[in-house]
Design an enzyme around this catalytic site. Sequence first.
Site, mmCIF file in Angstrom:
data_model
loop_
_atom_site.group_PDB
_atom_site.id
_atom_site.type_symbol
_atom_site.label_atom_id
_atom_site.label_comp_id
_atom_site.label_asym_id
_atom_site.label_seq_id
_atom_site.Cartn_x
_atom_site.Cartn_y
_atom_site.Cartn_z
ATOM 1 N N GLY A 1 45.372 -10.350 -4.774
ATOM 2 C CA GLY A 1 45.589 -8.967 -4.364
ATOM 3 C C GLY A 1 44.519 -8.085 -5.004
ATOM 4 N N ALA B 1 41.980 -12.568 -10.628
ATOM 5 C CA ALA B 1 40.618 -12.213 -10.204
ATOM 6 C C ALA B 1 39.873 -11.534 -11.357
ATOM 7 C CB ALA B 1 40.679 -11.292 -8.987
ATOM 8 N N GLN C 1 44.761 -5.821 -7.134
ATOM 9 C CA GLN C 1 44.958 -5.677 -8.583
ATOM 10 C C GLN C 1 45.198 -7.030 -9.266
ATOM 11 O OE1 GLN C 1 44.393 -3.132 -10.421
ATOM 12 N NE2 GLN C 1 44.004 -1.695 -8.759
ATOM 13 N N SER C 2 44.702 -8.091 -8.678
ATOM 14 C CA SER C 2 44.932 -9.436 -9.211
ATOM 15 C C SER C 2 44.462 -9.603 -10.659
ATOM 16 C CB SER C 2 44.196 -10.446 -8.320
ATOM 17 O OG SER C 2 44.070 -11.688 -8.975
ATOM 18 N N ASN C 3 45.373 -10.047 -11.526
ATOM 19 C CA ASN C 3 44.994 -10.379 -12.905
ATOM 20 C C ASN C 3 44.103 -11.611 -12.922
ATOM 21 O OD1 ASN C 3 46.578 -8.360 -14.081
ATOM 22 N ND2 ASN C 3 48.406 -9.664 -14.057
#
Length: 227
Positions: A78, A84, A80-82
């Site tokens: 997403g 990523a 706001q992916s942690n």
Amino acid sequence: SETGAQPKLNEFPRISLGLLPTPMHRLDNISRILGTNVWIKRDDLTGIGLGGNKVRKLEFLLADAKNKGAEVVFTTGGAQSNHAMLTAACAARLGMQTILLLKKRGVTEHRGNLVLDDIYGAQVRLVDTDDYQDIYREMDRLSGELAAQGHKCYPIPVGGSTALGAVGYVHCVEEMAAQLPQGVEMGHIVSATGSGGTTAGLLLGAARCLPGAKATGLGGGFFFCFV
Ligand SMILES: *Cc1c(COP(=O)(O)O)cnc(C)c1O
């Protein structure tokens, strides 16, 4: 097993990225209220980026990427992916370029992990789809383009939840077993589940070195709030 049928954990190449072991301590008040021993494994303190569980997976995934000669790492999640954000942080530390193909889902503001992705030097592309298959197709297309220019790419699926990524959490159980004081037995390991790699690793790890412990993943959605 003693028979040697299982691959040995230390046979998987690993690059040290986290500050491990993370602390594990007893939650005295919750333990008193619930009438049982509750301990917490502080994997929010893995020590790179904002910390978090993805670092343990990336120790194996990025070691594999390095061994395969990759210069560019792809991953997704997403906006706001942690995962990523931590991939960008860890890859930068190892001198690799990161390209993030993130689900756009109506995102218009540049904040939270998107800001950190920039700081870590990742190239971010927001993809307007709700289907990861579209994103993996785009990843394939881009890595093909880069390969034609002589750059080797390493794709990491959402959450870093491959079999290799899960090995990070097999190790985590080994770490917890070593941290348990003499005479304390672990009955249950409970974790949050998103893409499933953490829980998969905990299940395998428990089967291997804490056979008395049951592992459960609680999931269906998690949110990272960044205000
Ligand atoms: C990724 C993530 C999870 C879920 O881990 P998975 O291995 O994807 O199941 C839980 N909590 C946080 C904060 C995460 O970033």
